[in-house]
Scaffold this motif. Structure first.
Motif, PDB file in Angstrom:
ATOM      1  N   ASP A   1       1.180  -0.930   0.065  1.00 34.56           N
ATOM      2  CA  ASP A   1       0.425  -0.205   0.073  1.00 34.56           C
ATOM      3  C   ASP A   1       1.302   0.975   0.080  1.00 34.56           C
ATOM      4  OD1 ASP A   1      -2.379  -1.841   0.186  1.00 34.56           O
ATOM      5  OD2 ASP A   1      -2.063  -2.120   2.367  1.00 34.56           O
ATOM      6  N   TRP A   2       0.547   2.429  -0.611  1.00 33.47           N
ATOM      7  CA  TRP A   2       1.193   3.504  -0.640  1.00 33.47           C
ATOM      8  C   TRP A   2       0.187   4.226   0.514  1.00 33.47           C
ATOM      9  CZ3 TRP A   2       4.918   6.590  -2.105  1.00 33.47           C
ATOM     10  CH2 TRP A   2       4.822   7.970  -2.237  1.00 33.47           C
ATOM     11  N   ASP A   3       2.323   4.544   1.581  1.00 34.99           N
ATOM     12  CA  ASP A   3       1.711   5.419   2.679  1.00 34.99           C
ATOM     13  C   ASP A   3       1.751   7.335   2.028  1.00 34.99           C
ATOM     14  OD1 ASP A   3       1.525   6.951   4.953  1.00 34.99           O
ATOM     15  OD2 ASP A   3       2.868   6.289   6.027  1.00 34.99           O
ATOM     16  N   ALA A   4       1.141   7.845   1.681  1.00 37.16           N
ATOM     17  CA  ALA A   4       0.540   9.361   1.599  1.00 37.16           C
ATOM     18  C   ALA A   4       1.422   9.783   2.603  1.00 37.16           C
ATOM     19  CB  ALA A   4      -0.540   9.842   0.807  1.00 37.16           C
ATOM     20  N   GLN A   5       1.628  10.105   3.964  1.00 32.08           N
ATOM     21  CA  GLN A   5       2.090  10.503   5.422  1.00 32.08           C
ATOM     22  C   GLN A   5       3.353  10.712   4.717  1.00 32.08           C
ATOM     23  OE1 GLN A   5       0.173  10.437   8.773  1.00 32.08           O
ATOM     24  NE2 GLN A   5       1.322  11.616   9.989  1.00 32.08           N
ATOM     25  N   THR A   6       4.209   9.204   4.915  1.00 39.36           N
ATOM     26  CA  THR A   6       5.094   8.881   4.808  1.00 39.36           C
ATOM     27  C   THR A   6       6.013   8.783   3.191  1.00 39.36           C
ATOM     28  OG1 THR A   6       5.038   6.864   5.078  1.00 39.36           O
ATOM     29  CG2 THR A   6       5.320   7.985   6.980  1.00 39.36           C
ATOM     30  N   GLN A   7       5.345   8.749   2.734  1.00 38.32           N
ATOM     31  CA  GLN A   7       5.487   8.717   1.241  1.00 38.32           C
ATOM     32  C   GLN A   7       6.040   7.582   1.146  1.00 38.32           C
ATOM     33  OE1 GLN A   7       5.747  11.609  -1.487  1.00 38.32           O
ATOM     34  NE2 GLN A   7       3.848  11.592  -0.479  1.00 38.32           N
ATOM     35  N   SER A   8       5.495   5.988   1.273  1.00 41.44           N
ATOM     36  CA  SER A   8       6.499   5.247   0.790  1.00 41.44           C
ATOM     37  C   SER A   8       5.575   4.067   0.659  1.00 41.44           C
ATOM     38  CB  SER A   8       7.444   5.113   2.454  1.00 41.44           C
ATOM     39  OG  SER A   8       6.668   4.923   3.322  1.00 41.44           O
ATOM     40  N   ILE A   9       5.859   3.036   0.287  1.00 39.87           N
ATOM     41  CA  ILE A   9       4.830   2.032   0.424  1.00 39.87           C
ATOM     42  C   ILE A   9       5.448   1.263   1.081  1.00 39.87           C
ATOM     43  CG2 ILE A   9       5.074   0.038  -1.068  1.00 39.87           C
ATOM     44  CD1 ILE A   9       3.831   2.155  -2.673  1.00 39.87           C
ATOM     45  N   VAL A  10       3.941   0.683   2.034  1.00 45.14           N
ATOM     46  CA  VAL A  10       4.056  -0.828   3.309  1.00 45.14           C
ATOM     47  C   VAL A  10       3.977  -1.829   3.132  1.00 45.14           C
ATOM     48  CG1 VAL A  10       3.284  -0.656   5.534  1.00 45.14           C
ATOM     49  CG2 VAL A  10       3.707   1.622   4.938  1.00 45.14           C
ATOM     50  N   PHE A  11       4.232  -3.180   3.121  1.00 40.46           N
ATOM     51  CA  PHE A  11       4.597  -4.456   2.969  1.00 40.46           C
ATOM     52  C   PHE A  11       5.044  -5.030   4.126  1.00 40.46           C
ATOM     53  CE2 PHE A  11       8.454  -2.895   0.938  1.00 40.46           C
ATOM     54  CZ  PHE A  11       9.694  -3.621   1.167  1.00 40.46           C
TER      55      PHE A  11
ATOM     56  N   ILE B   1       7.107  15.013  -7.333  1.00 42.29           N
ATOM     57  CA  ILE B   1       6.468  14.808  -6.539  1.00 42.29           C
ATOM     58  C   ILE B   1       4.603  15.241  -5.937  1.00 42.29           C
ATOM     59  CG2 ILE B   1       6.076  15.060  -3.298  1.00 42.29           C
ATOM     60  CD1 ILE B   1       8.350  13.188  -4.176  1.00 42.29           C
ATOM     61  N   GLY B   2       4.306  16.149  -6.755  1.00 41.71           N
ATOM     62  CA  GLY B   2       3.763  16.921  -6.726  1.00 41.71           C
ATOM     63  C   GLY B   2       2.293  15.710  -8.099  1.00 41.71           C
ATOM     64  N   GLU B   3       3.181  14.997  -8.376  1.00 39.80           N
ATOM     65  CA  GLU B   3       2.175  14.471  -9.543  1.00 39.80           C
ATOM     66  C   GLU B   3       0.684  13.774  -8.682  1.00 39.80           C
ATOM     67  OE1 GLU B   3       3.377  11.945 -12.717  1.00 39.80           O
ATOM     68  OE2 GLU B   3       4.986  12.961 -12.464  1.00 39.80           O
ATOM     69  N   GLN B   4      -0.565  13.978  -8.964  1.00 32.99           N
ATOM     70  CA  GLN B   4      -1.754  13.113  -8.808  1.00 32.99           C
ATOM     71  C   GLN B   4      -1.492  12.012  -8.479  1.00 32.99           C
ATOM     72  OE1 GLN B   4      -5.648  14.825 -10.830  1.00 32.99           O
ATOM     73  NE2 GLN B   4      -5.991  16.452  -9.693  1.00 32.99           N
ATOM     74  N   ASP B   5      -1.471  11.369  -9.196  1.00 31.36           N
ATOM     75  CA  ASP B   5      -1.206   9.481  -9.264  1.00 31.36           C
ATOM     76  C   ASP B   5       0.295   9.513  -9.111  1.00 31.36           C
ATOM     77  OD1 ASP B   5      -0.002  10.300 -11.725  1.00 31.36           O
ATOM     78  OD2 ASP B   5       0.035   8.625 -12.673  1.00 31.36           O
ATOM     79  N   ILE B   6       0.325   9.765  -8.216  1.00 33.53           N
ATOM     80  CA  ILE B   6       1.866   9.498  -7.265  1.00 33.53           C
ATOM     81  C   ILE B   6       1.953   8.114  -6.871  1.00 33.53           C
ATOM     82  CG2 ILE B   6       1.506  10.101  -5.121  1.00 33.53           C
ATOM     83  CD1 ILE B   6       4.885  10.764  -6.891  1.00 33.53           C
ATOM     84  N   ALA B   7       0.945   7.531  -6.286  1.00 36.54           N
ATOM     85  CA  ALA B   7       0.966   6.316  -5.905  1.00 36.54           C
ATOM     86  C   ALA B   7       0.509   6.097  -6.826  1.00 36.54           C
ATOM     87  CB  ALA B   7      -0.850   6.362  -4.348  1.00 36.54           C
ATOM     88  N   ASN B   8       0.226   5.870  -7.348  1.00 36.57           N
ATOM     89  CA  ASN B   8       0.401   4.594  -8.945  1.00 36.57           C
ATOM     90  C   ASN B   8       1.879   3.801  -9.299  1.00 36.57           C
ATOM     91  OD1 ASN B   8      -2.756   3.899  -8.224  1.00 36.57           O
ATOM     92  ND2 ASN B   8      -3.525   5.703  -9.666  1.00 36.57           N
TER      93      ASN B   8
END
Length: 92
Positions: free
Chosen positions: A12-22, A50-57
């Motif tokens: 999963d993407w953690d927007a707060q820490t800007q990291s993938i959690v697994f 970093i400002g892109e809307q689909d940063i998580a994807n």
């Protein structure tokens, strides 16, 4: 691959820490792992705004592309028992 270390296909993407959690399962115990967006970018030599809307994807796609390398690095850190203060493996 060490059979006592398993990597479920859950991330999963953690927007707060800007990291993938697994998670990783080590001899039946779950350990949380994190990889920062900066580490993903350095692995891939990609450029990500970093400002892109689909940063998580984009981050999740990079994670999938470099999953084998990430898993190898996590396995090495677990073997060396390198965890943060919360007992997590963090690739920053």
């Amino acid at each position: 691959m060490n059979q006592s270390i398993l990597f479920p296909d859950l991330q999963d993407w953690d927007a707060q820490t800007q990291s993938i959690v697994f998670p990783v399962q080590v001899q039946g115990a779950n350990i949380e792992c994190r990889i920062s967006l900066n580490k993903l970018i350095s692995l891939s030599s990609a450029t990500v705004d970093i400002g892109e809307q689909d940063i998580a994807n984009k981050a999740l796609d990079l994670f999938d592309d470099y999953r084998f390398d990430i898993e190898e690095e996590v396995e090495a850190l677990i073997g060396q028992e390198i965890f943060d203060e919360q007992g997590r493996v963090v690739l920053a």
